[in-house]
Design a protein around this motif. Sequence first.
Motif, PDB file in Angstrom:
ATOM      1  N   ARG A 160       0.840  -1.204   0.000  1.00  0.00           N
ATOM      2  CA  ARG A 160       0.000   0.000   0.000  1.00  0.00           C
ATOM      3  C   ARG A 160       0.869   1.247   0.000  1.00  0.00           C
ATOM      4  N   PHE A 161       1.973   1.216   0.727  1.00  0.00           N
ATOM      5  CA  PHE A 161       2.902   2.343   0.771  1.00  0.00           C
ATOM      6  C   PHE A 161       3.467   2.638  -0.615  1.00  0.00           C
ATOM      7  N   LEU A 162       3.832   1.604  -1.345  1.00  0.00           N
ATOM      8  CA  LEU A 162       4.433   1.767  -2.671  1.00  0.00           C
ATOM      9  C   LEU A 162       3.402   1.998  -3.775  1.00  0.00           C
ATOM     10  N   GLY A 163       2.136   1.800  -3.453  1.00  0.00           N
ATOM     11  CA  GLY A 163       1.106   1.985  -4.470  1.00  0.00           C
ATOM     12  C   GLY A 163       0.867   0.771  -5.335  1.00  0.00           C
ATOM     13  N   THR A 164       1.472  -0.353  -4.986  1.00  0.00           N
ATOM     14  CA  THR A 164       1.283  -1.580  -5.777  1.00  0.00           C
ATOM     15  C   THR A 164       0.084  -2.393  -5.312  1.00  0.00           C
ATOM     16  N   ASP A 165      -0.371  -2.177  -4.086  1.00  0.00           N
ATOM     17  CA  ASP A 165      -1.556  -2.840  -3.555  1.00  0.00           C
ATOM     18  C   ASP A 165      -2.648  -1.796  -3.318  1.00  0.00           C
ATOM     19  N   PRO A 166      -3.916  -2.181  -3.469  1.00  0.00           N
ATOM     20  CA  PRO A 166      -5.005  -1.220  -3.275  1.00  0.00           C
ATOM     21  C   PRO A 166      -5.266  -0.927  -1.807  1.00  0.00           C
ATOM     22  N   GLU A 167      -5.904   0.185  -1.553  1.00  0.00           N
ATOM     23  CA  GLU A 167      -6.377   0.514  -0.220  1.00  0.00           C
ATOM     24  C   GLU A 167      -7.681  -0.243   0.051  1.00  0.00           C
ATOM     25  N   PRO A 168      -7.957  -0.565   1.316  1.00  0.00           N
ATOM     26  CA  PRO A 168      -9.213  -1.262   1.631  1.00  0.00           C
ATOM     27  C   PRO A 168     -10.442  -0.371   1.485  1.00  0.00           C
ATOM     28  N   ARG A 169     -10.233   0.929   1.390  1.00  0.00           N
ATOM     29  CA  ARG A 169     -11.344   1.869   1.238  1.00  0.00           C
ATOM     30  C   ARG A 169     -11.529   2.169  -0.250  1.00  0.00           C
ATOM     31  N   PRO A 170     -12.658   1.813  -0.833  1.00  0.00           N
ATOM     32  CA  PRO A 170     -12.886   1.961  -2.281  1.00  0.00           C
ATOM     33  C   PRO A 170     -12.652   3.384  -2.777  1.00  0.00           C
ATOM     34  N   GLY A 171     -11.960   3.485  -3.907  1.00  0.00           N
ATOM     35  CA  GLY A 171     -11.746   4.773  -4.541  1.00  0.00           C
ATOM     36  C   GLY A 171     -10.579   5.575  -3.999  1.00  0.00           C
ATOM     37  N   LEU A 172      -9.922   5.077  -2.953  1.00  0.00           N
ATOM     38  CA  LEU A 172      -8.804   5.806  -2.356  1.00  0.00           C
ATOM     39  C   LEU A 172      -7.498   5.322  -2.954  1.00  0.00           C
ATOM     40  N   SER A 173      -6.674   6.248  -3.429  1.00  0.00           N
ATOM     41  CA  SER A 173      -5.383   5.885  -4.011  1.00  0.00           C
ATOM     42  C   SER A 173      -4.432   5.365  -2.946  1.00  0.00           C
ATOM     43  N   SER A 174      -3.635   4.396  -3.308  1.00  0.00           N
ATOM     44  CA  SER A 174      -2.539   3.992  -2.420  1.00  0.00           C
ATOM     45  C   SER A 174      -1.312   4.827  -2.759  1.00  0.00           C
ATOM     46  N   GLY A 175      -0.202   4.585  -2.069  1.00  0.00           N
ATOM     47  CA  GLY A 175       0.982   5.420  -2.217  1.00  0.00           C
ATOM     48  C   GLY A 175       1.396   5.950  -0.859  1.00  0.00           C
ATOM     49  N   HIS A 176       2.183   7.035  -0.839  1.00  0.00           N
ATOM     50  CA  HIS A 176       2.621   7.557   0.454  1.00  0.00           C
ATOM     51  C   HIS A 176       2.931   9.041   0.419  1.00  0.00           C
ATOM     52  N   ILE A 177       3.040   9.624   1.589  1.00  0.00           N
ATOM     53  CA  ILE A 177       3.414  11.022   1.757  1.00  0.00           C
ATOM     54  C   ILE A 177       4.877  11.175   1.370  1.00  0.00           C
ATOM     55  N   PRO A 178       5.232  12.191   0.588  1.00  0.00           N
ATOM     56  CA  PRO A 178       6.639  12.389   0.212  1.00  0.00           C
ATOM     57  C   PRO A 178       7.570  12.398   1.424  1.00  0.00           C
ATOM     58  N   HIS A 179       8.710  11.732   1.273  1.00  0.00           N
ATOM     59  CA  HIS A 179       9.772  11.669   2.280  1.00  0.00           C
ATOM     60  C   HIS A 179       9.425  10.821   3.503  1.00  0.00           C
ATOM     61  N   SER A 180       8.276  10.139   3.481  1.00  0.00           N
ATOM     62  CA  SER A 180       7.941   9.265   4.613  1.00  0.00           C
ATOM     63  C   SER A 180       8.618   7.910   4.435  1.00  0.00           C
ATOM     64  N   PHE A 181       8.663   7.142   5.524  1.00  0.00           N
ATOM     65  CA  PHE A 181       9.298   5.823   5.535  1.00  0.00           C
ATOM     66  C   PHE A 181       8.247   4.751   5.799  1.00  0.00           C
ATOM     67  N   SER A 182       8.410   3.626   5.158  1.00  0.00           N
ATOM     68  CA  SER A 182       7.532   2.485   5.400  1.00  0.00           C
ATOM     69  C   SER A 182       8.025   1.710   6.613  1.00  0.00           C
ATOM     70  N   LEU A 183       7.136   1.540   7.591  1.00  0.00           N
ATOM     71  CA  LEU A 183       7.437   0.709   8.755  1.00  0.00           C
ATOM     72  C   LEU A 183       6.125   0.020   9.143  1.00  0.00           C
ATOM     73  N   PRO A 184       5.780  -1.081   8.474  1.00  0.00           N
ATOM     74  CA  PRO A 184       4.526  -1.770   8.790  1.00  0.00           C
ATOM     75  C   PRO A 184       4.418  -2.068  10.284  1.00  0.00           C
ATOM     76  N   PHE A 185       3.244  -1.839  10.844  1.00  0.00           N
ATOM     77  CA  PHE A 185       3.090  -2.009  12.296  1.00  0.00           C
ATOM     78  C   PHE A 185       3.428  -3.428  12.743  1.00  0.00           C
ATOM     79  N   THR A 186       3.290  -4.392  11.850  1.00  0.00           N
ATOM     80  CA  THR A 186       3.609  -5.779  12.201  1.00  0.00           C
ATOM     81  C   THR A 186       5.094  -5.980  12.481  1.00  0.00           C
ATOM     82  N   ALA A 187       5.939  -5.043  12.031  1.00  0.00           N
ATOM     83  CA  ALA A 187       7.378  -5.155  12.278  1.00  0.00           C
ATOM     84  C   ALA A 187       7.716  -4.978  13.748  1.00  0.00           C
ATOM     85  N   PHE A 188       6.805  -4.386  14.514  1.00  0.00           N
ATOM     86  CA  PHE A 188       7.017  -4.174  15.951  1.00  0.00           C
ATOM     87  C   PHE A 188       6.408  -5.302  16.788  1.00  0.00           C
ATOM     88  N   LEU A 189       5.804  -6.286  16.125  1.00  0.00           N
ATOM     89  CA  LEU A 189       5.046  -7.308  16.850  1.00  0.00           C
ATOM     90  C   LEU A 189       5.552  -8.713  16.564  1.00  0.00           C
TER      91      LEU A 189
END
Length: 327
Positions: free
Chosen positions: A207-236
């Motif tokens: 979802r961060f990279l825009g290759t997977d869809p968002e679970p909310r219909p019609g909403l673009s995936s991707g990310h805020i410029p200069h942000s970092f991907s850190l899936p919450f599961t990485a802390f668990l």
Amino acid sequence: MSTPLLLSPSQLQQLLPDTKQVSILDASWFMPNSPRNANEEFLKKRVPGAQFLDLDEVSSPHELGLKHMIPSERHFADTCGMTKLTDCIHIYKSSSSITEAFGIEPTSHVILYDTHGVFSSPRALFMFRAFGHEKSSILDGGLPRWEAEGFPIEAKPPARTRNSVYPTPVFDKAMIRSYDQMASNSFTDLHSDPAVELVIDARSRGRFLGTDPEPRPGLSSGHIPHSFSLPFTAFLQTSTIPNSSVQYTTFLPIAELRNALVSHVGDHAEAVIQGKRPITTTCGSGMTAGVLWLGLKLLGAPNVALYDESWTGYASRASSKIEKAAN
């Protein structure tokens, strides 16, 4: 003595005899596309004495119709108890309103849990801490771990809450970021200015990279410029209850939390932990950003904020710049 952010089931069990000073809240929440109903599950099975905290109800209205936005100070206080004694008398006369308040006082130790293990309870903890209720914790591993370790489950109708007085608190505005703040920060150079906030995104890498869809219909995936991907599961970490297929999550040990942060943000990790670099967590709707917020607090990071609207608010605005490439 500071209140621990995490409690094990055995630690919670030790607190239960003091029910007047302990308030337990089931803060379970499910994604919009999930068939599960958190309140229905709560009514069937819960930690003894628990009440149900609906994070979508204890929230503020939003111009974009976003759910579970941080509530007003008065709404939070009225959810905990009453803001003055005369309110208690009024509520006592109206049985339909008694369940609106949890009987929490400013000195109560509030313990929050969810049915995933660790998922939505950190967001609830974030809310309590943002309103200055420092005596609050989550049950690490939630209801599944509690049950797996042999502690009692309650299935009878929840007991009526006692009356309490909860003065209107002061909200810590430094813990929340607005759209304007996030948009402004996205145009700054993280490497040349130590005041620029590091932004970490708890959504999946796809979802961060825009290759997977968002679970909310019609909403673009991707990310805020200069942000970092850190899936919450990485802390668990995930555990499976013996002789079953039921799994639940708990936080990683501190050393492994630190390694996870370093692996996703590199050299910025140490500056964040030492308070030399502020950091903001975001996700799809502001829910699992709470997992990253809590993980950072466990690491001792002092300057941690959460983008309340998160990706749903950001990507819903035509003016937002959306990136889909890796950093």
